[in-house]
Design a protein around this motif. Sequence first.
Motif, PDB file in Angstrom:
ATOM      1  N   SER A  75       0.822  -1.212   0.000  1.00 30.43           N
ATOM      2  CA  SER A  75       0.000   0.000   0.000  1.00 30.43           C
ATOM      3  C   SER A  75       0.855   1.259   0.000  1.00 30.43           C
ATOM      4  CB  SER A  75      -0.917   0.009   1.230  1.00 30.43           C
ATOM      5  OG  SER A  75      -0.158   0.037   2.423  1.00 30.43           O
ATOM      6  N   PHE A  78      -0.294   3.883  -2.524  1.00 32.57           N
ATOM      7  CA  PHE A  78      -1.536   4.534  -2.110  1.00 32.57           C
ATOM      8  C   PHE A  78      -1.271   5.516  -0.970  1.00 32.57           C
ATOM      9  CE2 PHE A  78      -5.351   4.605   0.619  1.00 32.57           C
ATOM     10  CZ  PHE A  78      -6.253   5.158  -0.285  1.00 32.57           C
ATOM     11  N   ARG A 242      -7.750   0.777   0.417  1.00 31.33           N
ATOM     12  CA  ARG A 242      -7.119   1.622  -0.600  1.00 31.33           C
ATOM     13  C   ARG A 242      -8.155   2.259  -1.525  1.00 31.33           C
ATOM     14  NH1 ARG A 242      -2.336  -1.357  -3.390  1.00 31.33           N
ATOM     15  NH2 ARG A 242      -3.708  -3.161  -3.350  1.00 31.33           N
TER      16      ARG A 242
END
Length: 673
Positions: A75, A78, A242
């Motif tokens: 992630s 993101f 996300r």
Amino acid sequence: SFHAARPCALPMCDLIEPSTTMDDLPEECLVHIACQLRSVRDLGAAAQASKLFRDVFYSDFVWRALCVAGKHGASLDFSENVLGSFSHPDAKPTARGAAAGVERQSSASGQPWREVYRTTSESLSSTVCVDSGRGYAKYGLASSRAPAVLQICQPGQDCTPASLLGTALRRLGLRRATLPAYSAIVSEPFKYAGDRDRGFSAPGRRGREAWRADTEQQLLHGFGVRRLAIVDSASLCLFSHRLTSGVVVNIGFGKTFIVPVLGGSIVRSAVRYLELSGMELTQHMANLLHHAGHDCSWRPEFGGDEIPPITVARNIKEAGLEAFPTSLHDHFGHSPLAIGQVLRRTDPPTKQVRFGGATFELGWERFVCAEFVFHETGGEDEGDLPLHRGVMQAVDAAVDAVARGEAEAVAVGSSGDALRSALLRRIVLSGGSANIAGLPERLAHELEALRRQQPGSSARADAEAAPPPSPARRSSHDAAAAAAEAAQAGGLQPVRRGGVVVYPAHPHDQSTWLGASMLAGTSTFATHWAVRTPEAVARRYGRRDSGGQGDGDDLYSLAQTHPSLLHMANDDDDDDDDDDDEEMDDESDGSKQSSEEEEETEEETEPREARAHARRAKAERRARAEQPGLPASTTRAGTGCSAATTTTTDLCIWVPSARQAAQGLARRAARVG
């Protein structure tokens, strides 16, 4: 050891000449080796081998890989590309939004990845994340793999909503003297999502503002944390998947909240509240177990301490409850709520649930309980709607709000059918009761049936429906982290039925806390998200330095809400560690005086007022003892203290001005430094 650093399809000895040294290897090979090192200590030690190693091992590519291998996981893009500069109502205003996310190799702060690793590592280890739930609250440092849990609901509660923050800090082992080195992220409870005042369960805008102000006072002025971020729970749930837009369905302890979010902003006029709750499902399960002949009374074979039958039913519900893939009414040919007729069926799909040393064999009752979630009552009241109709109603209300200009569709769809389709592909489940096995599949099935009934839907639209959105594209070198992210997320996979996509809840209701920990891992957390500081709050409420004059009435009204603030600013002793537990208890008790988090009955009002009066009197006695012999109508020269007379007693106390309060906090911070 170098040859064994990573398995390869071809033996390394067949690719490299025996006389080849490390300096002869291509730079790409050295970078690949450096990426296998998982600790800064190992990377630093290897960098001392030669200048070539130092140049390679200190490259941005290697440190970015180290960020991916750490808490960030896959992630990272993101977190940095989207959240790092995301235009959100609870963050610092930005000139540009980052809702869609773009691929780039630089961080949100523009710093080298080595500096990003240092900044985010410090932020993760010094940020406390608190998910303010209704039945259970989650808390822990952002660097933790999973949060700890505090039970707020009865029976057997660990704390009340008013004492949650103090209890969480104590259980983390944080002392008062160390708190100025910490930041905090607190999730705004779902009940404050809407603007309409619906009583205690949904206080509306005024309740939301009062709760936020009280949280700021407790953490920034009461406990003295360095920075604070307050973010709505719906956005945090989306961040954990996300996403920045979608419809969050929170099946909580006391209610179900359906919250549409567009570009990080809640469409408050479209928020829906359903009476369905985890507590109601537990009661239904207890009744079904009784009708099925199961005895939920505690007995020694359960093990542990004695618990009431309703708690036994709750534990069985959490372990055995399932949602049938389609409507049980269609499967049975009659109402699934005809319990006697259902339990007499000879085709029950049995499942054994162990509770301590006892075993419960469940049949159709485990499916019937989940059927209450989708049961059509025929009532027109919003709270009586089944879950799928409540979700569809919230989606339609969000589309109408955009059409009226009340909200803006950001990066999800312009308006109308496009926006409706985009929201239906972003249904996110959260809450403890959202972990029912089969619930995402059943909800997707029911929503798809409703979607097909709307004008304009067709099989062609199903075929052309976009796949589940990917909010931030991964770089090629992040593909290896996808497996690690899936394991970290509990192997969650979105469920798709036609044009509907449902994201399952994280195990153990960790969605909100995981979103908060993701925020703490951005390189711009301190400047972009944790924008609430003691100085900023003081400016907002008009408390300014007046050269030692004034401010007494304003600070005294604040001290009445939090009596511990009276002696906190004047406390010059070095015995902070000895008084930590007592002071935290005082602040937690003081916060109960003004908290709107717990229900008050007529029987509780009188003793609570008595306790509040006793706390004020204790604070007055302490302040009077520290400033003896001063008249009540004068100001002590050169100290910045103003006199104030209480409305409940004839005692006169000295209230510290804003300057003196700031000086007291500065002295405490200096001792920590």
